[in-house]
Every structure is written in structure tokens, then in C-alpha cells.
Design a protein around this motif. Sequence first.
Motif, PDB file in Angstrom:
ATOM      1  N   ALA A 452     -27.442  29.376  78.448  1.00 59.45           N
ATOM      2  CA  ALA A 452     -27.810  30.443  79.369  1.00 59.45           C
ATOM      3  C   ALA A 452     -27.433  31.831  78.854  1.00 59.45           C
ATOM      4  O   ALA A 452     -28.174  32.796  79.073  1.00 59.45           O
ATOM      5  CB  ALA A 452     -27.167  30.200  80.737  1.00 59.45           C
ATOM      6  N   LEU A 453     -26.290  31.948  78.185  1.00 58.49           N
ATOM      7  CA  LEU A 453     -25.831  33.283  77.785  1.00 58.49           C
ATOM      8  C   LEU A 453     -26.811  33.988  76.848  1.00 58.49           C
ATOM      9  O   LEU A 453     -27.185  35.138  77.097  1.00 58.49           O
ATOM     10  CB  LEU A 453     -24.440  33.176  77.164  1.00 58.49           C
ATOM     11  N   PRO A 454     -27.259  33.360  75.758  1.00 54.47           N
ATOM     12  CA  PRO A 454     -28.249  34.068  74.916  1.00 54.47           C
ATOM     13  C   PRO A 454     -29.585  34.278  75.616  1.00 54.47           C
ATOM     14  O   PRO A 454     -30.284  35.256  75.340  1.00 54.47           O
ATOM     15  CB  PRO A 454     -28.396  33.148  73.687  1.00 54.47           C
ATOM     16  N   VAL A 455     -29.940  33.370  76.524  1.00 59.02           N
ATOM     17  CA  VAL A 455     -31.185  33.545  77.272  1.00 59.02           C
ATOM     18  C   VAL A 455     -31.115  34.809  78.130  1.00 59.02           C
ATOM     19  O   VAL A 455     -32.049  35.624  78.154  1.00 59.02           O
ATOM     20  CB  VAL A 455     -31.461  32.306  78.141  1.00 59.02           C
ATOM     21  N   ILE A 456     -30.011  34.979  78.842  1.00 59.24           N
ATOM     22  CA  ILE A 456     -29.847  36.164  79.683  1.00 59.24           C
ATOM     23  C   ILE A 456     -29.888  37.429  78.832  1.00 59.24           C
ATOM     24  O   ILE A 456     -30.532  38.426  79.190  1.00 59.24           O
ATOM     25  CB  ILE A 456     -28.528  36.069  80.471  1.00 59.24           C
ATOM     26  N   LEU A 548     -30.173  21.071  88.254  1.00 53.99           N
ATOM     27  CA  LEU A 548     -31.028  21.750  89.230  1.00 53.99           C
ATOM     28  C   LEU A 548     -30.616  23.218  89.386  1.00 53.99           C
ATOM     29  O   LEU A 548     -31.477  24.107  89.460  1.00 53.99           O
ATOM     30  CB  LEU A 548     -30.937  21.039  90.578  1.00 53.99           C
ATOM     31  N   MET A 549     -29.324  23.487  89.404  1.00 52.50           N
ATOM     32  CA  MET A 549     -28.857  24.874  89.489  1.00 52.50           C
ATOM     33  C   MET A 549     -29.260  25.649  88.238  1.00 52.50           C
ATOM     34  O   MET A 549     -29.708  26.796  88.325  1.00 52.50           O
ATOM     35  CB  MET A 549     -27.347  24.902  89.669  1.00 52.50           C
ATOM     36  N   MET A 550     -29.129  25.026  87.078  1.00 57.01           N
ATOM     37  CA  MET A 550     -29.498  25.714  85.833  1.00 57.01           C
ATOM     38  C   MET A 550     -31.001  25.937  85.745  1.00 57.01           C
ATOM     39  O   MET A 550     -31.454  26.922  85.171  1.00 57.01           O
ATOM     40  CB  MET A 550     -29.014  24.901  84.625  1.00 57.01           C
ATOM     41  N   GLU A 551     -31.774  25.023  86.324  1.00 57.87           N
ATOM     42  CA  GLU A 551     -33.225  25.235  86.349  1.00 57.87           C
ATOM     43  C   GLU A 551     -33.558  26.508  87.116  1.00 57.87           C
ATOM     44  O   GLU A 551     -34.428  27.284  86.714  1.00 57.87           O
ATOM     45  CB  GLU A 551     -33.915  24.028  86.991  1.00 57.87           C
ATOM     46  N   CYS A 557     -34.638  33.674  84.713  1.00 60.44           N
ATOM     47  CA  CYS A 557     -34.620  34.403  83.436  1.00 60.44           C
ATOM     48  C   CYS A 557     -36.021  34.460  82.832  1.00 60.44           C
ATOM     49  O   CYS A 557     -36.441  35.501  82.316  1.00 60.44           O
ATOM     50  CB  CYS A 557     -33.651  33.726  82.470  1.00 60.44           C
ATOM     51  N   TYR A 558     -36.732  33.355  82.890  1.00 58.23           N
ATOM     52  CA  TYR A 558     -38.097  33.343  82.351  1.00 58.23           C
ATOM     53  C   TYR A 558     -38.980  34.332  83.093  1.00 58.23           C
ATOM     54  O   TYR A 558     -39.780  35.051  82.484  1.00 58.23           O
ATOM     55  CB  TYR A 558     -38.671  31.932  82.442  1.00 58.23           C
TER      56      TYR A 558
END
Length: 823
Positions: A452-456, A548-551, A557-558
Motif C-alpha cells: 500500500a505505501l508505494p501505491v499511495i 477486504l479492508m485492503m481492497e 487509490c486506483y
Amino acid sequence: MLRSCWKSRHKKSSGPASCWIRPGLTALLWLCVTQFICGSEAVGETKNVVQKDAEFDVTYNDTVTSENQTIYAFNHTVSRNKTEGVRVSVDVLSQGFESPILFVVRQKQAVLSFQVPLILRGLYQRKYPYNHLGRTLCQPPTRAASETQYFFVDVSTLSSQGTNYQLRVSRVESFTLQTDKKFSFTASPSQPQYFKYVFPDGVDTVIVKVNSDMTFPCSVMSVQDIQCPVYDLDNNVAFIGMYQTMTKKGAITVQRKDFPSNSFYVVVVVKTEDEACGGPLRFYPLRPDELIDAGNRTKVIDVVVSPAINSEVYVMGMLFCLGIFLSFYLLTLLVLGAIYVRVSTGKTPASPYEYGSFGNLLLRRDSLLFRLSPLPPSERSLESVGRSRQESLSSVEEDDYDTLDDIDSDKNIVRTKKFLCVSDLARKDKRILSKKYQIYFWNIATIAVFYALPVIQLVITYQTVVNVTGNQDICFYNFLCAHPLGALSAFNNLLSNLGYVMLGLLFLLIVLKRDIVHNRALVRNDLNALECGIPKHFGLFYAMGTALMMEGLLSACYHVCPNYTNFQFDTSFMYMIAGLCMLKLYQKRHPDINASAYTAYACLAAVIFFSVLGVVFGKGNMVFWIVFSVIHILATLLLSTQLYYMGRWRFDSGVLRRIVYVIYTDCIRQCSGPMYIDRMVLLVMGNIVNWSLAAYGLIERPNDFASYLLAIAICNLLLYFAFYIIMKLRSGERIKCLPLVCILFTAVVWGFALYFFFQGLSTWQKTPAESREHNRDCILLSFFDDHDIWHFLSSIAMFGSFLVLLTMDDDLDTVQRDKIFVF
């Protein structure tokens, strides 16, 4: 040179002196510099300069050569309360590509120059000449209530032969756009159009909607601040402001805070070529200097500026979103309260592990001790069970030793029986298995942080680039329902993902409660918890809730900037969820032989790896699809073999010899049927489905590879879930009221969710302009669109699906494990 120009002006000018006083010294110097740069007057030469007082709406037919130069002087009254556009139209009647005519328009605080024929370049530097031009002059600001402004049109050329042209200057009466009023006009590559819009009082945000009945020619709409010059050509429209390509639809949300003058220009430019909008690629010129006929590229366009939603709609949208998902928390509390009331009145036990009195518990314990013991001498005393629970705190790993006692029964014999019970596949130490399945949760939590960190960071960079450059072709929004908030361009698409996070957290809390109740039952040495029902391992449930939370987080983010380069952010944890659900279904009846977390996540990593490869290289690449289809089929065969033989086979150098031997003995020598009928039916159906999907991918080669891969995962999950339900009912088991309600409710919600998903408001598989053809207005509270409703419904449906997996075997909590069949 400048001195020569100065003398030439006073010596050769045929007009009155007053004509030269009006332009002033600055205009005269500019004319001299223009001649110096263009080389139209060598040292020692003089040019005949003619200045004419010109009028609006009059067509001037004239001829220009290198020996003469014509200046047209115009004046008009500018009012602060009324804005009128001024448009200059030029038409060259003779072909003069080698020595074009230069037109210079000098006005207050601005200079506009262009040549005719105008040469516009397209892809691969292809050249398109235009003999007819129309340009609108920018509007210099005025502080006075009324002011007379002058501007001059200078016409010159280097051609020694006379070139005929027509010049016409006219007023644009409808230059200011009105709120909610459609305005139609015509534009072409050499005749761009722009109009002014002024924010009304009380309106802070508007949506500029541009529509056309013509798909092509491709065009660009731009929103620019009120300043000079206005960038209104194909080769410079992207220099400033916000812009996007369009075919039939275009929309840009404009906020007052971004324009200090409380007004802006809406600029529409028709491109010289259609490749940016997905149109056909024209032929490559044979010679670098070849000029290509552009043909008729005129486009009729409508523009409407409408007020956007106000802050009250934002608040209502957020309250609606929170209210929906908080209601699930309230409903959960009500159900728990109802269960507590029923327990307090003595109608039902509080849980499958709690009974009315300690004496009844002892009686049930003795009865179970007498009836159980699937393989003697596996009976254990309560003291030994309690001691085993206390020892579970020690650091023991499953790989340290085989926890199945082979002295009692060889596992190859047990697992290859024709009819298996859960007791046959729940023989390993519970404390070892509990730690094994808890690894699923800790691993996915670790993956989530590092993923998640690099995605954000990346999507923040995307949003910053969009805001700084103004290029709205970077992100594939539904521009007709994209409501900005702060730096975010489509806040509603982010907000609608809140359900995944909130319902994922609620599911974790429900699992935690069940885990606590089960652990308390184990501490009490409750034999129902110890020896009855499906073995309770909650590690995979915790992993599903986290996924589910990460989705929700990664989908948000997407949607910060949706495009083809970051679509895998939205689908990665969908693969995770589908994989974890299948593993949980398999674990229910096969707790001893379920895959380890490391193997499972390694396989899911391979799926995500192929997803990225498919997005980047899969579009129309036959080699990629052949390789993927072969890998898909081989993986299906290997997994089928693993499931059929319960893991009691080896993939080594002798596997081919053993396959031939099995075929010879079972199919040729005696032609016996399969030993495990139910498993064979499931695996045959699974192979048919997967081979069909592989063939479809190889033949059709869909552009959206990530969705194709997700469809494979969902089809396999649905197939296995249907098989599980059918076999459960076939085995004489029943489905209790709560899971039955969840199944029916979830099926209905999934149906509505898929309907909204397939509306397709945008798609990164096409060009940004083609994607905007699918844009539609908001349909819920003037704030949410169809895709937002998909987020709402799919999060609810996933939550319901998880509850089904959690509760559908509750009917077995008082059934001995040697009476529960494996399938």
C-alpha cells in the motif's frame, strides 16, 4: 536598421500624420522590428507601406508583395459591463506555400501573428496546409466604464509575385456563455473558437460540458484563465490551463478558486489528425516536405456551462455513505441482542459450546467420550486436553516434526480411504494448526503494508501531475460525475470505497467474537468444541477481513487517477479474496492438508505477476496468450491431481511413469471407474470450465486481461462453492436460518452489483476521448454514479459472502467429526 525604418515611415507614408500618432511609438518600433526579423527590407531598400482605416464586417480584397505592406487600423469601444469578441478571418486565394503571407495583429497588451497558408503538423511530422484562417482576439482588461481601443492588422510577405487575400474583421456578439444555456458553433483546425464565462454570484464550481453529434474529427477542449495570448491551436493548446481530447463528449469541472478573475475561457480546437481519439492512422508521406490535403475537418459543437453541486450535497453524500455501513454495525448489535435475550429466556444456548448446567455438560462429555474415538487409542482425558491447551503457548512449528502419529495409523492409508470423515483429516495437533493458519493473517498484513505505501505515493504523484499540467487525459474518470474536493479530482469515487473498509472491520470483529467464544469453550474443556463440528481455525477468516479492508484502500487509490498503468492496484486484493475464500472452503473439510500460507501467497503472487504482464504485453500479443493458456491448463491439471489424491503424490522424475501405470491398470487392463466419484465430478467440471476459459482467451484475446484473470478466479470460486453446497445437502446436512438468509441476500445483492458494474462509465482500454463517450451523469443524490453504487453493493455482497463461509456449517457444531463427510 531601426533608424532607416524610422526615416522610411516619415518619408514614404501616404496617410496623414494623425494616423501615425494613434499607434504610438511602441507600435512603430514593433513594425520596424518585424520587418528586420522577417528580412523584408534590406539595408538601403525602402518598402511602400500603406495604412488604411478599416471597419468591422467589411471584406477587404487586396494583394500583397514584397514591395508593399498594408496596415489596417481598427478601433472599437469596449465596455466593462459588456464583453464582445473580435474575430479576424483571412482567406488566401492563391497558392504560395514557399512565401506565405504574414499577418500581425497588434492590440493593447498583446500581439497575435500567424502565416497563411498555415502549416499544422501531425503525427510523424506530417504537414497539413490551411488557406482559410479564423482567429479570435483576446480581450485586454479595462478599468474604465467605457474605453476606445485600437488594434492594427499588418500584412506582409516575401513573395515578389502578388498574392491575393481577403481580410474580414467582425464582432462576436455571443462571446459570453450563459449559465445552463446551450451555445452551438463550428470549429476546424485553422478556425478554433473560444468563449468567455463569468462565475455568477453564489456559484463556486461549474461543469463545462461540450457535446457533438460527430465522432470525428478529434478535438480538444480547454479551460484557460483570462489572459493574452490565448493558446488556441493544436500545437499549443496544451501549454496552459486544463484540457482534454474529445470525440462526442467532454466535461471539465472548474472551480472559482483556480481563477482569480472569476472568469475563464472555454477553448475548442479541432486536431489535425484523429489518432489521439482512436481514429485511423493516415498514410506516411513519401517525402519529408510533402503537404497532405487535410480535407473537410469542420465540427459542429455544443457547449453548456452548468453549476456543480454545492457543499450541502457533499455533506449529504458523506452522511449517506456512513449511514449505510453503520447500519450494518447496528444490525449486528441487534442480532447479538436478540441472541442474548433468547439465551436469557432459556430458549437456545448462547453458543454451540454453552449448555444449561455443569451436570448436563458432564453427561454430554461422557456420552461423547463413549461414542467418539475414530481410531483407538486416540481417546484423551480432560486432564490431558487441558494440559495440551496450556502447552500451546510454547514455540512449536509444524515443520519441526510430523504431528500425525503414524503408529496409530499410516496417513497414506487414512487419506486414501474411499469414504473419508473430517476426523480422518483433523488428526494433527490443534495448537500447531492454529499457528499455521494464523500465518495467513500476519503475512497478508505484512503484504498490505509493503504494497500500500508505494501505491499511495504513486497515486499522489499522479494527482499532482494532473493538477499541475492540467492534462485530463491522464486519468479515466466519469467526468460528468466527478466531484473534486481539495486536490482530489473525483472525491465521490474514493468515498464510495469506504464500505470495504468498514465492513471488513466489522467482519474482523465478528470473527474475533467467535474466536473468543471458541477459546473459552476450549478452556472449559467443552467436548463439543474439542471433538465436534468443523475444526475452528480463524486465521483465514482474519486474512479475508484484512483483504477486504485492503481492497477498499487500494480501490480508492486506483480511483484517485484510474488508468491502465495502475489498474492492478484495484484487482490485486480481489485475487487475494477469491483465493482465500477457496482455501477456506477447502480447509473446512481438509484442515490437515490445506496449503500453507507461504505456498498460497506464492501462487497468488504468480497470478498478480501474470496480471501485470497481461496489462502491459497482452493486448493482441499472440505469443503471450499461447504461453499463458498453456500455463493455465497445466496448472489446472496439477491442482486437479493434488486435490484428487489428497496430496499423496509427488511431482518428480517418476511422475510420467506412474501416470502411464495408472492409465494402464485402471483404464486399459480392467477399465475400472474412478475411486472418488464426487471429487472426480468436481474436477472434471473444473477442468471443463478452465479449459473453456483458456480457449476463449486464446481465441478472443480480450484487451482487459486483469478482468479476464479475475473472471477465471470468480468462476472457479463459484463452481467450488456450488459443489460444496450441493454435497452438503447430499450428505444429509442442513443449512440453518442465518446462513440461508445470508445466501439469499448475498445472491440478490451480487446480481444488482454486477448490473451496475457492467454499465461501463469509462474504460482505459480505449483512448481517453473514446472513454468519455461512456460518461454519464450522477444517478444517486446528484453525487454518486453507477460505479459508486457498484462499490456500495459489491462491498455488501462480499461481506455477506464472508458471513456465509463463517456460518454455513454451524449445523454441525454438535455432530461428531467421524459422522461428518469429506468432499
